[in-house]
Write a protein that holds these residues in place. Structure first.
Motif, mmCIF file in Angstrom:
data_model
loop_
_atom_site.group_PDB
_atom_site.id
_atom_site.type_symbol
_atom_site.label_atom_id
_atom_site.label_comp_id
_atom_site.label_asym_id
_atom_site.label_seq_id
_atom_site.Cartn_x
_atom_site.Cartn_y
_atom_site.Cartn_z
ATOM 1 N N PRO A 65 8.128 49.416 -36.222
ATOM 2 C CA PRO A 65 9.112 48.327 -36.231
ATOM 3 C C PRO A 65 9.685 47.861 -35.062
ATOM 4 O O PRO A 65 10.111 46.578 -35.008
ATOM 5 N N LEU A 66 9.700 48.642 -33.911
ATOM 6 C CA LEU A 66 10.076 47.944 -32.571
ATOM 7 C C LEU A 66 8.756 47.921 -31.689
ATOM 8 O O LEU A 66 8.030 48.364 -31.550
ATOM 9 N N ARG A 67 8.634 46.296 -31.502
ATOM 10 C CA ARG A 67 7.461 46.047 -30.820
ATOM 11 C C ARG A 67 7.838 45.386 -29.351
ATOM 12 O O ARG A 67 8.701 44.127 -29.409
ATOM 13 N N LEU A 68 7.181 45.818 -28.363
ATOM 14 C CA LEU A 68 7.663 45.351 -26.899
ATOM 15 C C LEU A 68 6.515 44.801 -26.220
ATOM 16 O O LEU A 68 5.540 45.499 -26.243
ATOM 17 N N MET A 69 6.593 43.774 -25.449
ATOM 18 C CA MET A 69 5.712 43.306 -24.702
ATOM 19 C C MET A 69 6.102 43.189 -23.198
ATOM 20 O O MET A 69 7.210 42.612 -22.919
ATOM 21 N N LEU A 70 5.382 43.949 -22.367
ATOM 22 C CA LEU A 70 5.861 43.864 -20.977
ATOM 23 C C LEU A 70 5.126 42.423 -20.355
ATOM 24 O O LEU A 70 3.868 42.310 -20.213
ATOM 25 N N TRP A 71 6.208 41.601 -20.023
ATOM 26 C CA TRP A 71 5.761 40.099 -19.464
ATOM 27 C C TRP A 71 6.804 39.729 -18.621
ATOM 28 O O TRP A 71 8.050 39.615 -18.983
ATOM 29 N N GLU A 72 6.357 39.619 -17.337
ATOM 30 C CA GLU A 72 7.489 39.092 -16.233
ATOM 31 C C GLU A 72 7.899 37.744 -16.343
ATOM 32 O O GLU A 72 8.661 37.589 -15.768
ATOM 33 N N GLU A 73 7.283 36.701 -17.116
ATOM 34 C CA GLU A 73 7.808 35.451 -17.406
ATOM 35 C C GLU A 73 8.790 35.503 -18.573
ATOM 36 O O GLU A 73 8.258 35.728 -19.866
ATOM 37 N N GLU A 74 9.993 34.724 -18.546
ATOM 38 C CA GLU A 74 10.653 34.380 -19.746
ATOM 39 C C GLU A 74 10.981 35.665 -20.305
ATOM 40 O O GLU A 74 11.142 35.522 -21.527
ATOM 41 N N SER A 75 11.356 36.593 -19.524
ATOM 42 C CA SER A 75 11.735 37.904 -20.436
ATOM 43 C C SER A 75 13.007 38.512 -20.327
ATOM 44 O O SER A 75 13.658 38.057 -19.358
ATOM 45 N N ARG A 76 13.478 39.193 -21.283
ATOM 46 C CA ARG A 76 14.835 39.735 -21.216
ATOM 47 C C ARG A 76 14.558 41.220 -20.575
ATOM 48 O O ARG A 76 13.525 41.793 -20.730
ATOM 49 N N PRO A 77 15.854 41.797 -19.750
ATOM 50 C CA PRO A 77 15.474 43.091 -19.404
ATOM 51 C C PRO A 77 15.373 43.930 -20.466
ATOM 52 O O PRO A 77 15.900 43.863 -21.658
ATOM 53 N N LEU A 78 14.374 45.105 -20.438
ATOM 54 C CA LEU A 78 14.481 46.246 -21.347
ATOM 55 C C LEU A 78 15.517 46.666 -22.091
ATOM 56 O O LEU A 78 15.902 46.821 -23.449
ATOM 57 N N ALA A 79 16.676 47.007 -21.148
ATOM 58 C CA ALA A 79 17.854 47.506 -21.751
ATOM 59 C C ALA A 79 18.553 46.603 -22.893
ATOM 60 O O ALA A 79 19.117 47.091 -23.617
ATOM 61 N N GLU A 80 18.533 45.281 -22.628
ATOM 62 C CA GLU A 80 19.079 44.426 -23.486
ATOM 63 C C GLU A 80 18.505 44.364 -25.186
ATOM 64 O O GLU A 80 19.188 44.037 -25.739
ATOM 65 N N VAL A 81 17.003 45.019 -25.147
ATOM 66 C CA VAL A 81 16.458 44.839 -26.646
ATOM 67 C C VAL A 81 16.690 46.426 -27.150
ATOM 68 O O VAL A 81 16.145 46.479 -28.411
ATOM 69 N N LEU A 82 16.722 47.333 -26.331
ATOM 70 C CA LEU A 82 16.644 48.521 -26.889
ATOM 71 C C LEU A 82 17.858 48.898 -28.070
ATOM 72 O O LEU A 82 19.007 48.785 -27.830
ATOM 73 N N PRO A 83 17.385 49.424 -29.104
ATOM 74 C CA PRO A 83 18.508 49.735 -30.135
ATOM 75 C C PRO A 83 19.275 50.978 -29.845
ATOM 76 O O PRO A 83 18.705 51.858 -29.297
ATOM 77 N N PRO A 84 20.426 51.113 -30.271
ATOM 78 C CA PRO A 84 21.357 52.172 -30.274
ATOM 79 C C PRO A 84 20.916 53.396 -30.803
ATOM 80 O O PRO A 84 21.095 54.300 -30.336
ATOM 81 N N LYS A 85 20.116 53.146 -32.113
ATOM 82 C CA LYS A 85 19.628 54.208 -32.632
ATOM 83 C C LYS A 85 18.342 54.314 -32.596
ATOM 84 O O LYS A 85 17.680 53.346 -32.496
ATOM 85 N N PRO A 86 17.604 55.786 -32.768
ATOM 86 C CA PRO A 86 16.296 55.630 -32.275
ATOM 87 C C PRO A 86 15.376 54.900 -33.429
ATOM 88 O O PRO A 86 15.778 55.367 -34.691
ATOM 89 N N PRO A 87 14.243 54.096 -33.120
ATOM 90 C CA PRO A 87 13.452 53.795 -33.841
ATOM 91 C C PRO A 87 12.569 54.718 -34.410
ATOM 92 O O PRO A 87 12.405 55.934 -33.834
ATOM 93 N N SER A 88 11.962 54.475 -35.599
ATOM 94 C CA SER A 88 10.889 55.286 -36.127
ATOM 95 C C SER A 88 9.711 55.392 -35.461
ATOM 96 O O SER A 88 9.073 56.264 -35.310
ATOM 97 N N ALA A 89 9.385 54.158 -34.561
ATOM 98 C CA ALA A 89 8.198 54.299 -33.837
ATOM 99 C C ALA A 89 8.188 52.893 -33.198
ATOM 100 O O ALA A 89 8.970 52.052 -33.455
ATOM 101 N N VAL A 90 7.477 52.909 -31.863
ATOM 102 C CA VAL A 90 7.452 51.877 -30.966
ATOM 103 C C VAL A 90 5.983 51.389 -30.564
ATOM 104 O O VAL A 90 5.244 52.233 -30.349
ATOM 105 N N ALA A 91 5.896 50.103 -30.619
ATOM 106 C CA ALA A 91 4.460 49.467 -30.000
ATOM 107 C C ALA A 91 5.032 48.981 -28.851
ATOM 108 O O ALA A 91 5.918 48.096 -28.595
#
Length: 246
Positions: free
Chosen positions: A163-189
Motif C-alpha cells: 500500500p505504501l510505495r516509495l521511490m528514492l529519487w533526488e529530483e523533484e522529490s519531497r522529504p521522506l518525512a512529509e509522506v510517512l503516515p502517522p499510523k504504521p502501514p501494513s507493508a512498504v515497497a
C-alpha cells in the motif's frame, strides 16, 4: 544454541539427515559432538529443537525433540533494487536481510551497469540465495526473505501490491518525512535506482504505478546505501528496530 535452515520435511519429521552443507559445518567448522542440541528452521515459520545423534559416512543425523511456529514482528519491506555491480548487490542482500527486508526484487533499469545473461543470472541467483540464508541465520531471523529473479523494472512495478510505495529519487522529490503516515502501514515497497539514477521516463513509470518520489536530504547516497538508510528509518518508526527484548 546453533541455528540452521533446513528443508521443511526435516522439521516436520521425527528423525532425519541434515543437508550436506549443514553437516559439514557442524563437523568441520563447529566440531559439535553427538548429544548436542540444535535449532532448525524451514524459513517459512516451522521450527524445532533437535538433538544431534551421529555424524558419520551417511551425514549428520538428528532427532526432533520439540516443534513450534515462529513469526516476525518487523514491518514487511519489499526492496525493489536496480541491479548495481555484482558485489554491491551481495552487500544489499546481506545487510538488507539483517534489517528485516522481507522481499528482494533485483531489477534491470536503463542505467544499470550490470546486464547479466540468462546463464549468469541462474548462477548468481544460487549464490545470492546462499547469502540471504546465511545472513538470516547469523542475525537470528526465523523466516527467510523471498528473493525474486531478476526482472525488468516495468514488470516489478506492475506486480507491486504494497500500500505504501516509495521511490528514492533526488529530483523533484519531497522529504521522506512529509509522506510517512502517522499510523504504521501494513507493508512498504521501496524502489532504489542504479548508480546513475532513474531516467525521467522511469520516474514517470514509477509514479503511474503509485510510487511517491522522496529524498533523504542534501547528500546523495550510493545505490547500495540508500535502501539501508530508509529501511532502518521505517523499521524504527513502524517495525521492531529498537523494540524492547522479549
Amino acid at each position: 544454541m546453533q541455528r540452521f535452515f533446513v528443508p521443511s520435511e526435516l522439521v516436520a519429521g521425527d528423525e532425519g539427515l541434515l543437508p550436506e552443507d549443514v553437516g559439514h559445518h557442524l563437523s568441520r567448522v563447529l566440531r559439535l559432538s553427538p548429544g548436542e542440541e540444535l535449532l532448525l528452521f524451514d524459513g517459512e515459520g516451522a521450527a524445532c529443537r533437535a538433538r544431534l545423534l551421529a555424524i558419520g559416512p551417511r551425514g549428520a543425523e538428528v532427532r526432533v525433540l520439540e516443534r513450534w511456529r515462529e513469526t516476525e514482528h518487523g514491518l514487511p519491506i519489499h526492496l525493489i533494487q536496480s541491479l548495481p555491480k555484482v558485489d554491491k548487490l551481495e552487500l544489499v542482500l546481506q545487510k538488507g536481510t539483517e534489517l528485516g527486508i522481507t522481499v528482494f526484487s533485483p531489477v534491470l533499469s536503463e542505467r544499470c551497469v550490470s546486464q547479466p545473461t540468462d546463464t549468469r543470472q541462474s548462477k548468481r541467483h544460487q549464490r545470492w540465495t546462499k547469502i540471504v540464508r546465511e545472513a538470516a541465520r547469523q542475525c537470528r531471523r526465523p523466516l527467510l526473505p523471498r528473493l525474486n529473479d531478476i526482472r525488468s523494472l516495468a514488470v516489478a512495478l506492475d506486480s507491486c501490491t504494497e500500500p505504501l510505495r516509495l521511490m528514492l529519487w533526488e529530483e523533484e522529490s519531497r522529504p521522506l518525512a512529509e509522506v510517512l503516515p502517522p499510523k504504521p502501514p501494513s507493508a512498504v515497497a521501496l524502489l532504489v535506482g542504479p548508480e546513475g539514477g532513474f531516467s525521467l521516463r522511469e520516474a514517470e513509470l514509477a509514479r503511474s504505478a503509485g510510487f511517491l518520489p522522496v529524498r533523504l536530504g542534501p547528500r546523495i547516497l550510493r545505490s547500495e546505501t540508500a535502501g539501508f538508510a530508509v529501511a532502518s528509518i521505517l523499521q524504527y518508526l513502524y517495525g521492531d528496530l529498537g523494540a524492547p527484548a522479549a
